[in-house]
Design a protein around this motif. Structure first.
Motif, PDB file in Angstrom:
ATOM      1  N   HIS A  99       6.957 -25.802 -11.368  1.00 57.31           N
ATOM      2  CA  HIS A  99       7.999 -26.109 -10.395  1.00 57.31           C
ATOM      3  C   HIS A  99       7.448 -26.238  -8.978  1.00 57.31           C
ATOM      4  CE1 HIS A  99      11.394 -25.456 -13.170  1.00 57.31           C
ATOM      5  NE2 HIS A  99      10.615 -24.529 -13.717  1.00 57.31           N
ATOM      6  N   GLU A 100       6.391 -25.495  -8.699  1.00 56.34           N
ATOM      7  CA  GLU A 100       5.802 -25.479  -7.362  1.00 56.34           C
ATOM      8  C   GLU A 100       4.286 -25.466  -7.497  1.00 56.34           C
ATOM      9  OE1 GLU A 100       4.869 -26.064  -4.730  1.00 56.34           O
ATOM     10  OE2 GLU A 100       5.530 -24.734  -3.144  1.00 56.34           O
ATOM     11  N   MET A 154       8.455 -24.528   0.235  1.00 48.92           N
ATOM     12  CA  MET A 154       9.817 -24.478  -0.294  1.00 48.92           C
ATOM     13  C   MET A 154      10.610 -23.351   0.348  1.00 48.92           C
ATOM     14  SD  MET A 154       9.388 -25.110  -4.418  1.00 48.92           S
ATOM     15  CE  MET A 154      11.161 -25.117  -4.730  1.00 48.92           C
ATOM     16  N   ASP A 157      15.313 -19.454  -1.008  1.00 51.36           N
ATOM     17  CA  ASP A 157      16.396 -19.517  -1.983  1.00 51.36           C
ATOM     18  C   ASP A 157      16.192 -20.671  -2.965  1.00 51.36           C
ATOM     19  OD1 ASP A 157      17.668 -17.281  -0.968  1.00 51.36           O
ATOM     20  OD2 ASP A 157      18.900 -18.427   0.423  1.00 51.36           O
ATOM     21  N   GLU A 158      15.619 -21.783  -2.487  1.00 48.50           N
ATOM     22  CA  GLU A 158      15.330 -22.920  -3.359  1.00 48.50           C
ATOM     23  C   GLU A 158      14.212 -22.584  -4.343  1.00 48.50           C
ATOM     24  OE1 GLU A 158      13.482 -27.406  -2.828  1.00 48.50           O
ATOM     25  OE2 GLU A 158      14.753 -26.591  -1.230  1.00 48.50           O
ATOM     26  N   PHE A 159      13.176 -21.899  -3.857  1.00 44.40           N
ATOM     27  CA  PHE A 159      12.061 -21.471  -4.700  1.00 44.40           C
ATOM     28  C   PHE A 159      12.559 -20.547  -5.805  1.00 44.40           C
ATOM     29  CE2 PHE A 159       7.665 -19.163  -4.520  1.00 44.40           C
ATOM     30  CZ  PHE A 159       7.239 -19.862  -5.642  1.00 44.40           C
ATOM     31  N   TYR A 160      13.377 -19.575  -5.428  1.00 44.46           N
ATOM     32  CA  TYR A 160      13.925 -18.630  -6.392  1.00 44.46           C
ATOM     33  C   TYR A 160      14.789 -19.345  -7.429  1.00 44.46           C
ATOM     34  CZ  TYR A 160      16.761 -14.822  -8.270  1.00 44.46           C
ATOM     35  OH  TYR A 160      17.391 -13.951  -9.114  1.00 44.46           O
ATOM     36  N   ALA A 161      15.674 -20.210  -6.980  1.00 47.14           N
ATOM     37  CA  ALA A 161      16.578 -20.904  -7.899  1.00 47.14           C
ATOM     38  C   ALA A 161      15.826 -21.784  -8.889  1.00 47.14           C
ATOM     39  CB  ALA A 161      17.577 -21.748  -7.103  1.00 47.14           C
ATOM     40  N   ALA A 162      14.675 -22.325  -8.474  1.00 43.54           N
ATOM     41  CA  ALA A 162      13.913 -23.225  -9.340  1.00 43.54           C
ATOM     42  C   ALA A 162      13.251 -22.494 -10.500  1.00 43.54           C
ATOM     43  CB  ALA A 162      12.855 -23.961  -8.509  1.00 43.54           C
ATOM     44  N   SER A 181       8.387 -17.422   2.103  1.00 44.93           N
ATOM     45  CA  SER A 181       8.979 -17.765   0.821  1.00 44.93           C
ATOM     46  C   SER A 181       8.193 -17.059  -0.275  1.00 44.93           C
ATOM     47  CB  SER A 181       8.954 -19.289   0.623  1.00 44.93           C
ATOM     48  OG  SER A 181       9.681 -19.664  -0.522  1.00 44.93           O
TER      49      SER A 181
END
Length: 264
Positions: A99-100, A154, A157-162, A181
């Motif tokens: 994802h990242e 990222m 919150d976006e990193f966590y949600a992914a 992050s």
């Protein structure tokens, strides 16, 4: 009747400069003098408890690394820890990298911090560390209490949600930093509330006799466990939404205000 006060540190009673106000210090000391147990509950490793030691000396027990380690301030020793193997951390890293791809990793163990290449930058000083080799299992001799993943770009919150949905069955995942992050992962059964619950059981204290304070998503389970859970008005929206009560902001000595009202 409140028999135990559990408080997060950073953003709850510890300011960004690492200080704890004298008003907050006096409130906790007065609570202890009144016979209330004090437990600090933090994402910090046990080696990074300088603000607590400077303000309170050997007062209280500390639940560290988001619940993965229980530390006795008075006797300066680890009472209990729950670790995860490098094999699990390696699996988690693989999922996160899908994802990242720019994610960087670190591992907090019972002995120290192991940093992967590129994890730290000039804006963040993580203290004394050793290299992290994701391909080696040698670190298992120390035991990982917290596995960390950092995204250089990222939003948190976006990193966590992914990644959280895929990691949920492998380990526990949370986050607690405003300025970086950073995902914080531990054994799948570990979070602040579980360890606090076990500690309360040892003391014969039930959840409705606990008052808890926190400001970030890693505090949510603890705030929901406690019969009297307070999120900081200055805290993360998810923490505020999850709590039964809201304490005034950190800059207003919100925790101290609530404790003072309790004792009065």
């Amino acid at each position: 009747m409140i028999k135990l006060i559990a408080s997060d540190l950073d953003g709850t009673i510890v300011h960004h400069d690492g200080s704890i106000s004298d008003r907050t210090r006096q409130a906790f000391l007065a609570a202890r003098e009144a016979g209330i147990q004090i437990v600090f509950v933090t994402g910090r490793p046990f080696r990074w408890l300088t603000p607590v030691i400077e303000a309170f000396g050997d007062l209280g027990t500390v639940i560290c690394s988001n619940g993965a380690l229980l530390y006795d301030l008075e006797h300066d020793q680890v009472i209990w820890s729950r670790t995860l193997p490098m094999k699990t951390a390696r699996q988690a890293a693989g999922i996160i990298l899908r994802h990242e791809p720019q994610a960087k990793f670190a591992a907090e163990t019972t002995k120290g911090l192991h940093l992967g290449e590129g994890f730290a930058d000039r804006h963040h000083n993580f203290g004394i560390q050793a290299p992290l080799d994701l391909d080696s299992d040698e670190i298992d001799a120390e035991g990982i209490v917290k596995f960390l993943a950092r995204s250089p770009w990222m939003p948190m919150d976006e990193f966590y949600a992914a990644v959280a949905p895929e990691l949920g069955n492998l380990l526990s995942v949370t986050h607690s930093a405003f300025d970086v992050s950073l995902l914080e992962m531990a054994h799948v059964d570990i979070h602040k509330a579980n360890t606090l619950n076990e500690y309360c059981d040892r003391l014969g204290i039930s959840a409705h006799e606990v008052m808890a304070f926190g400001d970030m998503p890693n505090d949510i389970q603890m705030l929901q466990f406690a019969g009297h859970g307070y999120a900081m008005a200055s805290g993360h929206p998810l923490a505020r939404a999850s709590a039964r009560n809201i304490a005034p902001a950190l800059d207003e000595d919100g925790v101290a205000q609530v404790i003072e009202n309790l004792l009065s």
